[in-house]
Every structure is written in C-alpha cells, then in structure tokens.
Design a protein around this motif. Structure first.
Motif, mmCIF file in Angstrom:
data_model
loop_
_atom_site.group_PDB
_atom_site.id
_atom_site.type_symbol
_atom_site.label_atom_id
_atom_site.label_comp_id
_atom_site.label_asym_id
_atom_site.label_seq_id
_atom_site.Cartn_x
_atom_site.Cartn_y
_atom_site.Cartn_z
ATOM 1 N N ILE A 74 0.917 -1.135 -0.106
ATOM 2 C CA ILE A 74 -0.059 -0.042 -0.018
ATOM 3 C C ILE A 74 0.806 1.219 0.006
ATOM 4 N N TYR A 75 1.142 1.630 -0.929
ATOM 5 C CA TYR A 75 1.969 2.866 -1.350
ATOM 6 C C TYR A 75 1.242 4.377 -0.678
ATOM 7 N N GLN A 76 2.047 5.311 -0.524
ATOM 8 C CA GLN A 76 1.814 6.626 -0.115
ATOM 9 C C GLN A 76 0.788 7.428 -1.076
ATOM 10 N N GLU A 77 0.868 7.015 -2.128
ATOM 11 C CA GLU A 77 0.086 7.640 -3.320
ATOM 12 C C GLU A 77 -0.583 6.424 -3.962
ATOM 13 N N PRO A 78 -1.819 6.233 -3.542
ATOM 14 C CA PRO A 78 -2.738 5.254 -4.194
ATOM 15 C C PRO A 78 -2.798 5.250 -5.961
ATOM 16 N N SER A 79 -2.784 4.243 -6.401
ATOM 17 C CA SER A 79 -2.822 4.120 -7.780
ATOM 18 C C SER A 79 -4.158 3.466 -8.361
#
Length: 514
Positions: free
Chosen positions: A98-103
């Motif tokens: 789960i990255y800081q900036e969702p895709s």
C-alpha cells in the motif's frame, strides 16, 4: 544500542512467521542499496521498518513486492522459499504493498477498483454486479469502514483511496500488508481511522509492515521495530524494549542531541510586508510581516489556506486584492519573476511536482533558478552549471552518485536539499518554505533545521509553513495561525504553545496574542 536480533517474548514469537527475508543483498551498478538485510513478520503483528532516507527501506519493500529480485538472500512465505517474477507473483503469494500515493482507476467506482480484472461473472461472462457489491460490502464491514461503493475513485480523499487499496488487498487474500508512509498526506482524524483499520487487520491475523518517519505513530501502533542504516540491518526489538532516543540513535548512528537547533537572533528591518491579501473563496484579509533574521511560521489545519497564501505572496497565483511589499517596494500581482528579482524564493510543499524536474540531472535542477547568470549568448555553460551544483550540494551535504544523475535517484531528504540549493544559489532576502521536512527522516530533519537556523543567523527572513507543531514551536520566532483562510491569532515565541495554537486553528481562540 547493541546490534541484536531480538524477536521479543510476545505472542508473535510463539507463532510461525508469515514472512521471512534472510540476509538479502541488492546492488544497482556500483551502488550497494541493500546488504545482508533480514526481517521477520508474524501473523497479527504490526512491525515498524525505520531508517533514514537512503537506509535501504524502499529497496527492501520492492523485493517483498516483487519489483526487484535480491542478488543474494532468501524470501520465505509461510515457511516456503519463493522467488517472485514480478509484482503479480508477490500478490498471488499474499503480499500487498500500500503506497503513499494510491494508484486507483479514477473513473471506476470503488467496487470496480477492488475487483478490476477479476470481477465475478454470470452466464455469458457478464459481470455480476450484485455479487461484486456484496463481496466489497463484506470486506468494508470486516474493516469497520463505511464507504459508497458506487462513488468514482476520482472524488475520494487520499485516506479513502488507501482504504480502497487495503480492501483490494484483502480481496486478493493478502496475509502480508506493507504500508509505505501511509499517513504522510492524512489529517489526524484520517490517520486515526487508518490505525483502527490496522488493529482490525491484526485481529484477523494479517502481518502488517508499517513504514513511517513519525515515531509517535510507530510507538502507538506497532509491536516490534526493525531499524536499518546504510542499506544494512541494525536491530530488531520489541517496541516496549526501546525508547524514542534508542531508535533515533540506531537510525543515525550517533547521538542526536538537538533535533531543533535554534540560535537567538535580533530581528532586523521588515523584509516582507503583506497587507489585506485576499483570494476569493480561498483566503481573506491576510496581513503579516517577516523581518530579517527571523522565522515566521504559518500554522493551521490542512485546508486552512497556508500554502495558497504562500503562492499568492510569491505570485504563482493571482490574488483578488491586497498588497505584497519587499523591502518597502510593492510587487505586481501574479508575477513570480518580479518576486524572484526582488529577492524572494519559494520552496513548495510538493517538491517532486512543483520543485524539481525529476528526469533532469542534479546539476540541472540546482541551476534552474540561476540560468540567467549561467548563460552566455543564450547558451547555458555546462561548466558553470556543474560548478554551481557542486558548490551547493557540498554546502548542503547532498548524498549522490554523480551530479548528472537524475534527481529521481535521490532520497526524499536529498531531493529537498536540491530544491533548497536551487533557491539559495540566488542569495534570496526572503525564503518561503512549505513543509520543509515532510516525508524525510529524523536525521535529515535535524540537518534541514540547522540549515534554516544558519540562514536566519546570517540575516535571511524565513516564512515557514509546517503541519508539525513541534517544528513550529521549536523553530519559529513568531507563529501566525490560519483557519479557513483567515488569521485567527498571532503568537510570539514565548507565548506559543501546543494548546494555544491548536485552539486558534480550530476556532476556539481568536485574536492577536502578541
């Protein structure tokens, strides 16, 4: 703090590990990004991964997520040795990042994003929307979160997008969830909801790897912590067996006696004067001054209009009315070139999108604001560009390979230093710096604070915007609080405290306290 590998005596140690990375190493050309790194994650555990920018955390996460393969070492999931061929293989094995900036796909609904590419089907291979919604609703019920399944992802907050990413991971059967700086762009309320979701995940047996520069979150949320430094393993310990000071010493490899250095200075003449600045629907009647040799902080909650005021002062955005003066001379509206010529510099909040050209070299980025004096007959002299970059990367202690390497290869803290160097090379009279230490590690934070303190000691005026109250209270000579685009209070350094600033930021206190 000795180099040990303690798993603690909690319930986690009695369980079989969900994930083990053993003695992993990874090199990119001559740069060894990871060396002999190990980490073990247990079911039902939130495990913090800490380290300065450049410590190797991102490389380790990309190995877990199947982006990179380790040159050496072994990865085990539920006791089985695996080698991921790519991110899809990692997800299939139950590892989700789960990255800081969702895709997410912005034009698809929440439910469609969760099941994208694997929607439940009816006869004739038609999507069974009823089943898709039931399954999505069941996942959010497990998480204890209410969200409109028909809402397009485009309209969701960053916090809601992260929850959708978590729901997607659960729908894939993720047993390991890696959260990389998940709270960096969240409000306090949104972060608290995320922590509640993490507790729910733990209760259902998920292993959570939590990466954050905010140590208070780590100590409140995690059961164990692993510290990395210079690409290597330093220590793993139960959270109750270490203190914040222990963790900081392990991260930076030295005593960090003063995170917020502050030299006493006597402010000089007024450099910046803002009179009744207005931008319709954004901010209204904002007035302030900044003198030579002082730091004035703009404080307030997210959405208070602080960054917008800074952009209006610098001329990036046009204002509806009001005056901006530098050294007594009024600047034209919406003219950043005039602001720069008058001695103003702006380090924006989003360094990647607004402060740097990520595909250009470190040398080119450093020189961007000084091209006029580096060119001859309209041509930029590469030798002068390189000399300028070499000077400022040395002054600011930027860690890099070659000056011509793209700035995207640098850690977040070093990118912030390049943006600073770009503007300081112009010898500005006023530095406007928006969120100076967001997303950078504690050691680099101290370096940035020392840089700001040194600039002010030399007579520079600084207008600082920060969401971190400890930073505001420790570094500012005066604090101006905004709420919904209006100034609600002003405090001297002696009068400012956390309670007063927060009361002003939430509308419970109004007026000039200084």
């Amino acid at each position: 703090m000795p180099d040990t590998d303690d798993h603690g005596t909690g319930a986690e140690a009695e369980l079989a590990p969900r994930l083990e990375l053993r003695a992993a190493s990874k090199s990119f050309g001559a740069v060894r990004a990871l060396r002999d790194a190990s980490i073990t994650l247990y079911p039902g555990e939130a495990h913090a991964l800490l380290g300065e920018n450049g410590a190797g955390k991102s490389t380790l996460v990309k190995i877990l997520g199947g982006v990179h393969r380790p040159d050496e070492g072994e990865l085990l999931i539920d006791g089985v040795t695996l080698s991921f061929s790519g991110p899809a293989a990692a997800r299939e094995a139950g590892v989700s990042i789960i990255y800081q900036e969702p895709s997410l796909f912005p034009d698809l609904t929440v439910a469609e994003n969760i099941f994208m590419g694997r929607q439940p089907l009816r006869r004739a291979r038609r999507i069974d929307r009823g089943a898709m919604h039931r399954e999505a609703a069941a996942i959010f019920a497990r998480l204890g979160v209410e969200i409109d399944l028909e809402r397009p992802a485009r309209g969701l907050s960053v916090a809601d997008q992260q929850i959708v990413e978590i729901a997607k991971a659960l729908s894939l059967g993720a047993g390991v969830m890696v959260m990389d700086e998940p709270t960096a762009a969240l409000t306090t309320v949104e972060a608290d909801r995320l922590f509640e979701v993490i507790r729910t995940l733990r209760s259902r047996g998920t292993a959570v790897l939590f990466i954050s520069h905010r140590l208070e979150e780590v100590f409140a949320t995690c059961q164990r912590v692993t510290v990395m430094r210079d690409g290597g393993f330093v220590r793993t310990a139960a959270i109750e067996d270490v203190t914040v000071d222990d963790v900081i010493r392990a991260m930076v490899g030295r005593e960090l006696s003063d995170l917020f250095p502050k030299t006493a200075t006597e402010p000089g003449d007024v450099v910046l004067e803002v009179e009744s600045l207005c931008s319709q629907g954004v901010y209204d009647n904002v007035s302030l001054t900044v003198r030579a040799g002082e730091i004035v902080a703009l404080a307030g909650l997210v959405g208070a209009g602080r960054s917008e005021v800074a952009r209006g002062v610098f001329g990036v955005d046009r204002r509806s009315s009001g005056k901006v003066k530098m050294d007594g001379r009024e600047l034209p509206n919406g003219d950043p070139i005039a602001a720069m010529t008058a001695g103003m510099a702006l380090v924006p909040e989003d360094r990647r999108q607004q402060g740097l050209v990520m595909d250009m070299g470190i040398d080119q980025n450093t020189a961007l604001a000084s091209l006029g004096r580096l060119s001859r007959s309209g041509l930029i002299r590469r030798s002068a560009e390189g000399a300028l970059a070499a000077e400022w990367t040395a002054r600011l202690q930027v860690k890099y390979g070659r000056l011509r390497d793209t700035v995207s290869t640098l850690s977040g803290g070093n990118q912030q230093k390049v943006v600073l160097g770009k503007w300081l090379a112009r010898s500005p009279r006023l530095l406007i710096i928006d969120e100076p230490t967001r997303g950078i590690d504690v050691g680099t934070k101290a370096e940035v604070h020392r840089i700001l303190d040194g600039l002010v000691a030399q007579g520079m005026a600084v207008l600082m915007i920060s969401s971190e109250l400890p930073e505001v209270l420790a570094m500012a000579d005066r604090v101006i609080v905004l709420r919904e685009g209006r100034v609600t209070a002003e405090f001297s350094r002696e009068q400012a405290d956390e309670d007063s600033v927060m009361r002003a930021a939430t509308g419970q206190l109004s007026g000039a306290a200084a």
